[in-house]
Design a protein around this motif. Sequence first.
Motif, short mmCIF file in Angstrom:
data_model
loop_
_atom_site.label_atom_id
_atom_site.label_comp_id
_atom_site.label_asym_id
_atom_site.label_seq_id
_atom_site.Cartn_x
_atom_site.Cartn_y
_atom_site.Cartn_z
N TRP A 1 -7.81 5.28 -3.10
CA TRP A 1 -7.06 5.59 -4.32
C TRP A 1 -5.64 5.08 -4.17
N CYS A 2 -5.02 4.72 -5.30
CA CYS A 2 -3.59 4.42 -5.33
C CYS A 2 -3.04 4.89 -6.67
N SER A 3 -1.74 4.94 -6.77
CA SER A 3 -1.08 5.48 -7.96
C SER A 3 -1.26 4.59 -9.20
N ALA A 4 -1.79 3.38 -9.03
CA ALA A 4 -2.02 2.50 -10.17
C ALA A 4 -3.44 2.68 -10.75
N HIS A 5 -4.15 3.69 -10.29
CA HIS A 5 -5.52 3.93 -10.73
C HIS A 5 -5.61 4.03 -12.26
N VAL A 6 -6.59 3.31 -12.82
CA VAL A 6 -6.88 3.35 -14.26
C VAL A 6 -8.39 3.52 -14.38
N LYS B 1 2.96 14.91 -3.65
CA LYS B 1 3.62 13.63 -3.91
C LYS B 1 3.03 12.93 -5.13
N TYR B 2 1.73 13.12 -5.36
CA TYR B 2 1.03 12.47 -6.47
C TYR B 2 0.30 13.52 -7.31
N PRO B 3 1.04 14.31 -8.10
CA PRO B 3 0.42 15.40 -8.86
C PRO B 3 -0.56 14.94 -9.94
N LYS B 4 -0.49 13.68 -10.35
CA LYS B 4 -1.43 13.18 -11.37
C LYS B 4 -2.76 12.74 -10.77
N HIS B 5 -2.87 12.75 -9.45
CA HIS B 5 -4.12 12.38 -8.78
C HIS B 5 -5.19 13.42 -9.10
N VAL B 6 -6.38 12.93 -9.40
CA VAL B 6 -7.53 13.79 -9.65
C VAL B 6 -8.57 13.46 -8.58
N ALA B 7 -9.20 14.48 -8.03
CA ALA B 7 -10.13 14.30 -6.91
C ALA B 7 -11.28 13.34 -7.23
N THR B 8 -11.65 13.22 -8.48
CA THR B 8 -12.76 12.34 -8.86
C THR B 8 -12.34 10.88 -8.98
N ALA C 1 0.83 -1.20 0.00
CA ALA C 1 0.00 0.00 0.00
C ALA C 1 0.87 1.26 0.00
N LYS C 2 1.90 1.25 0.82
CA LYS C 2 2.81 2.40 0.86
C LYS C 2 3.48 2.61 -0.49
N GLY C 3 3.92 1.52 -1.09
CA GLY C 3 4.60 1.60 -2.37
C GLY C 3 3.72 2.16 -3.48
N LEU C 4 2.43 1.92 -3.39
CA LEU C 4 1.49 2.42 -4.40
C LEU C 4 0.79 3.71 -3.98
N GLY C 5 1.16 4.22 -2.82
CA GLY C 5 0.55 5.46 -2.34
C GLY C 5 -0.92 5.31 -2.01
N TYR C 6 -1.33 4.11 -1.59
CA TYR C 6 -2.74 3.85 -1.29
C TYR C 6 -3.23 4.73 -0.15
N ALA C 7 -4.38 5.35 -0.36
CA ALA C 7 -5.07 6.10 0.67
C ALA C 7 -6.49 5.55 0.75
N ALA C 8 -6.97 5.29 1.94
CA ALA C 8 -8.32 4.75 2.11
C ALA C 8 -9.38 5.79 1.74
N ASP C 9 -8.98 7.06 1.65
CA ASP C 9 -9.88 8.15 1.28
C ASP C 9 -9.17 9.01 0.24
N THR C 10 -9.72 9.04 -0.97
CA THR C 10 -9.08 9.76 -2.07
C THR C 10 -8.89 11.25 -1.78
#
Length: 101
Positions: free
Chosen positions: A93-98, A53-60, A37-46
Amino acid sequence: MNSRRQFITQISLGGTALLAGNAFSQGAMVSETDAQAKGLGYAADTTKVDAKKYPKHVATQNCANCQLYQGKAGEKAGGCPLFAGKQVTAIGWCSAHVNKA
């Protein structure tokens, strides 16, 4: 021939036990502190993802609208192949989101 029969029986029983164990452990929630989870930047709440740290994250973006999410629509949690045997929150959410197609 008897040893081959025993081998096939053991393989069948082992596979059944493995599947049963996987189904049972599917109820465990992944923790944000797990190494994967840490490696993928998983957060239980987006909404709590570190934007710097994750500039490509989108709130939606959230697990529920990710192609990898295996939960049913409306469920609060579901499986994810990245966290084998564990569940992620639908609002996570995590950094592998597609995005789902």
